[in-house]
Design a protein around this motif. Sequence first.
Motif, PDB file in Angstrom:
ATOM      1  N   GLU A 173       0.802  -1.229   0.000  1.00  0.00           N
ATOM      2  CA  GLU A 173       0.000   0.000   0.000  1.00  0.00           C
ATOM      3  C   GLU A 173       0.833   1.276   0.000  1.00  0.00           C
ATOM      4  O   GLU A 173       0.263   2.372  -0.041  1.00  0.00           O
ATOM      5  N   GLU A 174       2.161   1.166   0.022  1.00  0.00           N
ATOM      6  CA  GLU A 174       2.990   2.373  -0.030  1.00  0.00           C
ATOM      7  C   GLU A 174       3.877   2.416  -1.281  1.00  0.00           C
ATOM      8  O   GLU A 174       4.770   3.246  -1.381  1.00  0.00           O
ATOM      9  N   LEU A 175       3.579   1.536  -2.263  1.00  0.00           N
ATOM     10  CA  LEU A 175       4.410   1.450  -3.459  1.00  0.00           C
ATOM     11  C   LEU A 175       3.637   1.845  -4.715  1.00  0.00           C
ATOM     12  O   LEU A 175       2.411   1.713  -4.790  1.00  0.00           O
ATOM     13  N   ASN A 176       4.376   2.320  -5.713  1.00  0.00           N
ATOM     14  CA  ASN A 176       3.868   2.501  -7.064  1.00  0.00           C
ATOM     15  C   ASN A 176       4.530   1.452  -7.958  1.00  0.00           C
ATOM     16  O   ASN A 176       5.754   1.445  -8.111  1.00  0.00           O
ATOM     17  N   LEU A 177       3.719   0.585  -8.542  1.00  0.00           N
ATOM     18  CA  LEU A 177       4.242  -0.520  -9.337  1.00  0.00           C
ATOM     19  C   LEU A 177       3.510  -0.613 -10.666  1.00  0.00           C
ATOM     20  O   LEU A 177       2.327  -0.263 -10.762  1.00  0.00           O
ATOM     21  N   ILE A 178       4.202  -1.085 -11.680  1.00  0.00           N
ATOM     22  CA  ILE A 178       3.544  -1.500 -12.919  1.00  0.00           C
ATOM     23  C   ILE A 178       3.708  -3.011 -12.995  1.00  0.00           C
ATOM     24  O   ILE A 178       4.831  -3.526 -12.957  1.00  0.00           O
ATOM     25  N   VAL A 179       2.565  -3.724 -13.039  1.00  0.00           N
ATOM     26  CA  VAL A 179       2.592  -5.183 -13.057  1.00  0.00           C
ATOM     27  C   VAL A 179       2.013  -5.670 -14.381  1.00  0.00           C
ATOM     28  O   VAL A 179       0.938  -5.228 -14.798  1.00  0.00           O
ATOM     29  N   ILE A 180       2.746  -6.586 -15.026  1.00  0.00           N
ATOM     30  CA  ILE A 180       2.345  -7.107 -16.325  1.00  0.00           C
ATOM     31  C   ILE A 180       2.150  -8.610 -16.220  1.00  0.00           C
ATOM     32  O   ILE A 180       3.102  -9.346 -15.933  1.00  0.00           O
ATOM     33  N   HIS A 181       0.931  -9.067 -16.415  1.00  0.00           N
ATOM     34  CA  HIS A 181       0.659 -10.511 -16.479  1.00  0.00           C
ATOM     35  C   HIS A 181       0.593 -10.889 -17.951  1.00  0.00           C
ATOM     36  O   HIS A 181      -0.225 -10.374 -18.709  1.00  0.00           O
ATOM     37  N   MET A 182       1.454 -11.832 -18.347  1.00  0.00           N
ATOM     38  CA  MET A 182       1.501 -12.258 -19.739  1.00  0.00           C
ATOM     39  C   MET A 182       1.174 -13.748 -19.821  1.00  0.00           C
ATOM     40  O   MET A 182       1.994 -14.608 -19.502  1.00  0.00           O
ATOM     41  N   GLY A 183      -0.055 -14.034 -20.216  1.00  0.00           N
ATOM     42  CA  GLY A 183      -0.499 -15.411 -20.410  1.00  0.00           C
ATOM     43  C   GLY A 183      -1.261 -15.488 -21.713  1.00  0.00           C
ATOM     44  O   GLY A 183      -0.886 -14.864 -22.701  1.00  0.00           O
ATOM     45  N   THR A 301       4.950 -11.164 -14.784  1.00  0.00           N
ATOM     46  CA  THR A 301       4.518 -12.471 -14.302  1.00  0.00           C
ATOM     47  C   THR A 301       3.717 -13.152 -15.412  1.00  0.00           C
ATOM     48  O   THR A 301       3.537 -12.601 -16.496  1.00  0.00           O
ATOM     49  N   GLY A 302       3.238 -14.365 -15.147  1.00  0.00           N
ATOM     50  CA  GLY A 302       2.513 -15.113 -16.164  1.00  0.00           C
ATOM     51  C   GLY A 302       3.429 -16.048 -16.944  1.00  0.00           C
ATOM     52  O   GLY A 302       4.654 -15.949 -16.891  1.00  0.00           O
ATOM     53  N   GLY A 303       2.812 -16.966 -17.673  1.00  0.00           N
ATOM     54  CA  GLY A 303       3.560 -18.005 -18.367  1.00  0.00           C
ATOM     55  C   GLY A 303       4.562 -17.507 -19.384  1.00  0.00           C
ATOM     56  O   GLY A 303       5.659 -18.065 -19.527  1.00  0.00           O
ATOM     57  N   ILE A 304       4.231 -16.436 -20.116  1.00  0.00           N
ATOM     58  CA  ILE A 304       5.122 -15.943 -21.163  1.00  0.00           C
ATOM     59  C   ILE A 304       6.406 -15.373 -20.578  1.00  0.00           C
ATOM     60  O   ILE A 304       7.448 -15.350 -21.244  1.00  0.00           O
ATOM     61  N   SER A 305       6.348 -14.951 -19.316  1.00  0.00           N
ATOM     62  CA  SER A 305       7.555 -14.374 -18.713  1.00  0.00           C
ATOM     63  C   SER A 305       8.644 -15.422 -18.490  1.00  0.00           C
ATOM     64  O   SER A 305       9.777 -15.082 -18.138  1.00  0.00           O
ATOM     65  N   MET A 311      11.157 -11.585 -23.173  1.00  0.00           N
ATOM     66  CA  MET A 311      11.570 -10.568 -22.204  1.00  0.00           C
ATOM     67  C   MET A 311      12.637  -9.646 -22.804  1.00  0.00           C
ATOM     68  O   MET A 311      12.596  -8.419 -22.599  1.00  0.00           O
ATOM     69  N   GLU A 312      13.555 -10.200 -23.570  1.00  0.00           N
ATOM     70  CA  GLU A 312      14.601  -9.372 -24.172  1.00  0.00           C
ATOM     71  C   GLU A 312      14.053  -8.476 -25.276  1.00  0.00           C
ATOM     72  O   GLU A 312      14.620  -7.422 -25.559  1.00  0.00           O
ATOM     73  N   LEU A 313      12.947  -8.872 -25.883  1.00  0.00           N
ATOM     74  CA  LEU A 313      12.298  -8.007 -26.874  1.00  0.00           C
ATOM     75  C   LEU A 313      11.655  -6.789 -26.206  1.00  0.00           C
ATOM     76  O   LEU A 313      11.638  -5.691 -26.760  1.00  0.00           O
ATOM     77  N   ILE A 314      11.124  -6.986 -25.007  1.00  0.00           N
ATOM     78  CA  ILE A 314      10.386  -5.922 -24.316  1.00  0.00           C
ATOM     79  C   ILE A 314      11.319  -4.947 -23.604  1.00  0.00           C
ATOM     80  O   ILE A 314      11.061  -3.727 -23.579  1.00  0.00           O
TER      81      ILE A 314
END
Length: 360
Positions: A173-183, A301-305, A311-314
């Motif tokens: 609750e005190e963080l700013n995050l960008i979370v990417i789920h790749m499935g 996160t997620g299976g594609i990760s 990951m190297e493309l992104i």
Amino acid sequence: MKKFILVLNLGSTTTKVALFRDLNCHIVKTYSHDKELISQNINEQKAVRYHTLMMFFCECGVRPEEVSIVASRGGLLHPVEGGTYLINEDMLKDLTEGRYGDHASNLSGILAADFAENYKIEAVITDPVVVDELCVEAQYTGLKNVKRTSIFHALNQKAVARKYAESIKRDYEELNLIVIHMGGGITVGAHHLGKVIDVNNGLNGDGPMSPTRAGSIPADGLLKYIERSGLSLSDINKLISKQGGLLSHLNTEDIRDIVADIEHGDKNSEEVLNAMAFQIGKEIGAKAAVLHGEIDHIIFTGGISHSSYVMELIRPYISFLAPIMVYPGELEMEALAYGAYTVEQDRNLLKTYRAEETHD
């Protein structure tokens, strides 16, 4: 003696079942189902899926009577805030009728409710896909009567965000995050102080394309396609949510096969996968703007990760924004067990789902 948390996570082709002692996984199994079963609607699948659940108990040598609470993946419901909810009559009715859409996750709650009733215990869901914490600005579109809706991998996104926060001894609750789920679908969430204030609808045509979903499509192009094809609304929805993305371009959704084709010189596969990475990077950039550039970490996160190639493309698109962390796969079973465990420890954390009076 009741000592286990039963965790149910039903996907379109699998039934995943686990038993936890407190927060420690005792056993987990995944059962795959044949095409004949998964082609049926969720209510027709119910008996076979329940039989699978009871087979699990036989195989692991645990009696169903030893379960204290059932933790289930949440289905398509009306928008709710994050947290853990009792599966009550209102929720069960909405899931069974498919009032907000049909999805295999609906059956998780239905099965959990059946088991709970048979063994006189409670069943709960945690952070369903319809968690809606969008800020007001994120809800707007350019049409007065059309609003953006929040459908995303809320359970796993919040689970990995909390895991990261714990690893650095900070509160989520005190963080700013960008979370990417790749499935099968890809969702990119802007997590601001414990709330997902902006996220693409990873199911219904919003954000980057994914293995099976079309992502954002120019409205003019889509309307012309509908006119040319003569497809029904149901057919178009299926095209966007189940037959789009990599599957549409390359006739496969398997990242491993696509990478193998690229390594054997397939230029078309290379171009399509590069385009998906480009779109993911662009979506992350948009969420960086939402957070005013104040980002503690970017988490994948997620299976594609699992794919180092993807990951190297992104990375080149986003590495200047914030440090990057990867939690391959998913933490859904652990997150569901955590939700059930916390409400067993503190009943005040258990939330109540109420059916909406009207539904457009």
